[in-house]
Design an enzyme around this catalytic site. Structure first.
Site, PDB file in Angstrom:
ATOM      1  N   CYS A   1      13.031   4.074   1.019  1.00  0.00           N
ATOM      2  CA  CYS A   1      13.086   5.242   0.498  1.00  0.00           C
ATOM      3  C   CYS A   1      14.357   5.896   2.223  1.00  0.00           C
ATOM      4  O   CYS A   1      13.515   6.871   2.687  1.00  0.00           O
ATOM      5  CB  CYS A   1      11.666   6.037   0.819  1.00  0.00           C
ATOM      6  SG  CYS A   1      10.626   5.344   2.175  1.00  0.00           S
TER       7      CYS A   1
ATOM      8  N   LYS B   1       3.506   1.455  -6.606  1.00  0.00           N
ATOM      9  CA  LYS B   1       4.484  -0.117  -6.883  1.00  0.00           C
ATOM     10  C   LYS B   1       3.871  -1.396  -7.874  1.00  0.00           C
ATOM     11  O   LYS B   1       3.947  -1.593  -8.643  1.00  0.00           O
ATOM     12  CB  LYS B   1       5.726  -0.489  -6.030  1.00  0.00           C
ATOM     13  CG  LYS B   1       6.854   1.088  -6.075  1.00  0.00           C
ATOM     14  CD  LYS B   1       7.934   0.253  -5.310  1.00  0.00           C
ATOM     15  CE  LYS B   1       8.317   1.533  -4.488  1.00  0.00           C
ATOM     16  NZ  LYS B   1       7.418   2.535  -3.557  1.00  0.00           N
TER      17      LYS B   1
ATOM     18  N   ALA C   1       0.654  -1.433   0.120  1.00  0.00           N
ATOM     19  CA  ALA C   1      -0.219  -0.362  -0.498  1.00  0.00           C
ATOM     20  C   ALA C   1       1.068   1.609  -0.204  1.00  0.00           C
ATOM     21  O   ALA C   1       1.712   1.164   0.828  1.00  0.00           O
ATOM     22  CB  ALA C   1      -0.915   0.152   1.342  1.00  0.00           C
ATOM     23  N   PRO C   2       0.816   2.576  -0.867  1.00  0.00           N
ATOM     24  CA  PRO C   2      -0.623   2.237  -1.124  1.00  0.00           C
ATOM     25  C   PRO C   2      -0.861   2.442  -2.798  1.00  0.00           C
ATOM     26  O   PRO C   2      -1.603   1.393  -3.148  1.00  0.00           O
ATOM     27  CB  PRO C   2      -0.907   4.121  -1.207  1.00  0.00           C
ATOM     28  CG  PRO C   2       0.140   4.225  -1.278  1.00  0.00           C
ATOM     29  CD  PRO C   2       1.068   3.299  -0.799  1.00  0.00           C
ATOM     30  N   GLY C   3      -0.183   1.432  -3.240  1.00  0.00           N
ATOM     31  CA  GLY C   3       0.004   1.095  -4.426  1.00  0.00           C
ATOM     32  C   GLY C   3       0.939   1.389  -5.172  1.00  0.00           C
ATOM     33  O   GLY C   3       0.175   1.051  -6.836  1.00  0.00           O
TER      34      GLY C   3
ATOM     35  N   ASP D   1       9.220  -3.529  -0.551  1.00  0.00           N
ATOM     36  CA  ASP D   1       9.589  -2.388  -1.009  1.00  0.00           C
ATOM     37  C   ASP D   1       9.249  -2.600   1.006  1.00  0.00           C
ATOM     38  O   ASP D   1       8.212  -1.585   1.581  1.00  0.00           O
ATOM     39  CB  ASP D   1       8.107  -1.560  -1.282  1.00  0.00           C
ATOM     40  CG  ASP D   1       8.590  -0.220  -1.641  1.00  0.00           C
ATOM     41  OD1 ASP D   1      10.203   0.237  -1.485  1.00  0.00           O
ATOM     42  OD2 ASP D   1       7.612   0.809  -1.651  1.00  0.00           O
TER      43      ASP D   1
ATOM     44  N   ASP E   1       1.045  -9.504   8.190  1.00  0.00           N
ATOM     45  CA  ASP E   1       2.659  -9.156   8.360  1.00  0.00           C
ATOM     46  C   ASP E   1       3.158  -9.964   7.450  1.00  0.00           C
ATOM     47  O   ASP E   1       3.181 -11.521   7.079  1.00  0.00           O
ATOM     48  CB  ASP E   1       3.109  -9.698   9.900  1.00  0.00           C
ATOM     49  CG  ASP E   1       4.575  -9.445   9.816  1.00  0.00           C
ATOM     50  OD1 ASP E   1       5.814  -9.451   9.353  1.00  0.00           O
ATOM     51  OD2 ASP E   1       4.675  -9.423  11.531  1.00  0.00           O
TER      52      ASP E   1
END
Ligand code: SAM
EC number: 2.1.1.178
Length: 476
Positions: A247, A131, A127-129, A194, A176
């Site tokens: 990030c 990628k 989320a939020p999507g 990610d 998880d």
């Protein structure tokens, strides 16, 4: 200039100690304080890049290509009075607002032949999507993509973005991500992790991103990342490819997490060098071949990307099948599915792709490879809800329209801008056209689908889901 960007001294000292010699701290601080350039990614599930550019340039959009993503562009607009998210093109899923450096991990994942568009893929923290939708576009909605997210509220946003972008090959899960190595060993051809991170690279869009920054919290999150990476590695097929990205900038959450996997599994995998991923990639390349994107290098957010390929199986002490509730779906018998598909084709000129399953009053289209994971994982949502049934028939869904409506050769109505705005505000419309139709109709604006409606005489009754109704400042 963001003068209020919070860059605490202890953070800057920490960064100065790891900044590569050829980069300057002054430039780092200056770029952290500079607003981020706006960027978007064209959703090729709905429109080609060339058609998108041709559509937007006359509206005063300047689109400058992102060198590492052939569907990504930095954007400046002459008229910014309508928020990007309220433009007709955004509402009908023609593009996704995505930071340029965040396009890198998926580019890295697909820049190798192991990642096949018809494979079984995992996006472990989705989320939020941004990628997930990028991957689905590169898969052209084929194969299957499992998109997992731990946070319930973010899962809803993910679902809305998948629907808006016409993604049909995703199964959404809510765990998880540590479970994948236990429950689904050696299952995926390619994996994107990610990872959740401390977000040090995001200060240009969130001036308070470093408010709670501390070495202790970095060490804590690095331990989580190690667990997630190890689990993802077990879930990868031998020969498969995995991208680990964050990030953030600290070595603990990046290089050290990769090193911890190497320490555990030695030659069972190797990291690929990403130095040639795109022209100038070597500017961000580390000695190990990772991309460590400092914000001043490409004038972007900070990012880290590593890609590995699994050379052979490893013993998996984690393996333990997951507990599954009762699977509520049954394949739709051919005597029900075939007439329905024929009817849809006759009415709209498109044939839905995938396997039809039913549960109570719902008919769903599941991704092609769903049976490979059926019975192994509990899903929140699989593929696309095609229709809701009632006594005398069925009603096609909004999400079906968003996925298939642009390709329809009949059964649609094209609105002018005034009616399109009314429609997005949840109102019925009386389109000007020679003859009104009957029954369900796909509602489009400039060739792209806004939603479903139903002809009632010369009126199109609005069937937009209530949560998508907008009340002001829509496209001009
Ligand atoms: N990939 C996303 C995108 O491009 O839009 C961004 C993902 S964000 C960096 C990390 C995500 O991981 C967050 O949505 C967070 O809620 C989720 N998350 C946190 N802990 C997790 C866990 N243990 N397993 C799976 N997801 C987790």
């Amino acid at each position: 200039m963001h003068d209020n960007t919070y860059l605490p001294d202890h953070f800057l000292r920490h960064i100065a100690a790891i900044m590569p010699a050829h980069l300057s701290m002054d430039e780092f601080v200056a770029s952290c304080r500079r607003p981020l350039r706006r960027s978007i990614r064209v959703n090729t599930l709905k429109i080609s890049v060339a058609a998108f550019v041709a559509r937007m340039q006359p509206l005063g959009w300047q689109l400058d290509p992102v060198p590492w993503c052939d569907t990504g562009f930095w954007l400046s607009r002459e008229d910014e009075s309508v928020p990007l998210g309220n433009t007709a093109e955004h509402l009908s899923g023609l593009f996704y607002i995505q930071e340029a450096s965040s396009m890198l991990p998926v580019t890295a994942l697909f820049a190798c032949e192991q990642t096949r568009r018809d494979g079984m893929l995992l996006d472990a923290a989705a989320a939020p999507g941004s990628k997930t939708t990028q991957i689905a576009a590169l898969m052209d909605n084929q194969g299957m993509l499992v998109a997992n997210e731990y946070s319930s509220s973010r899962l809803k946003v993910l679902s809305a973005n998948l629907q808006r972008c016409g993604v049909t090959n995703v199964g959404m899960t809510h765990f998880d991500a540590k479970v994948f190595g236990q429950w689904l060993p050696e299952t995926f051809d390619a994996i994107l992790l990610d990872a959740p991170c401390s977000g040090e690279g995001t200060v240009r869009k969130d001036e308070d991103a470093l408010r709670n920054w501390s070495i202790e919290s970095i060490d804590e999150i690095a331990a989580v990342q190690q667990g997630l990476l190890e689990s993802a590695f077990h879930a990868l097929k031998p020969g498969g490819v995995l991208v680990y990205s964050t990030c953030t900038l600290s070595l603990q959450e990046n290089q050290a997490v990769c090193q911890s996997l190497q320490d555990k599994f030695g030659d069972a995998f190797s990291f690929d060098s990403l130095a040639d991923l795109f022209p100038a990639a070597e500017k961000a390349c580390t000695p190990e071949g990772y991309l460590h994107v400092w914000p001043q290098i490409f004038d972007s957010e900070g990012f880290f990307v590593a890609r590995l390929r699994k050379n052979h199986s490893v013993p998996n002490t984690m393996f333990k099948p997951g507990k599954l509730g009762k699977f509520p779906f049954l394949p739709l018998p051919a005597k029900e599915s075939e007439p329905m598909l024929r009817e849809i084709e006759a009415a709209f000129g498109v044939v839905p792709q995938g396997n039809l399953f039913g549960r109570s009053e719902e008919i769903w289209l599941f991704p092609q490879l769903f049976e490979q994971v059926q019975g192994k994982l509990r899903f929140d949502r699989i593929g696309l809800k095609l229709a809701e049934t009632f006594k005398k028939g069925y009603r096609l869904t909004h999400e079906w329209a968003l996925a298939y409506g642009d390709g329809a050769s009949k059964g649609f109505v094209e609105l002018d801008i005034a009616d399109a705005r009314e429609f997005m505000m949840g109102r019925d419309v009386w389109p000007e056209q020679e003859a009104a139709g009957t029954g369900e109709v796909i509602v489009r604006y400039q060739g792209h689908t806004l939603g479903m409606g139903k002809w009632v005489g010369s009126r199109v009754k609005n069937a937009l889901p209530r949560e998508l109704v907008r009340d002001n400042n829509l496209f001009v």
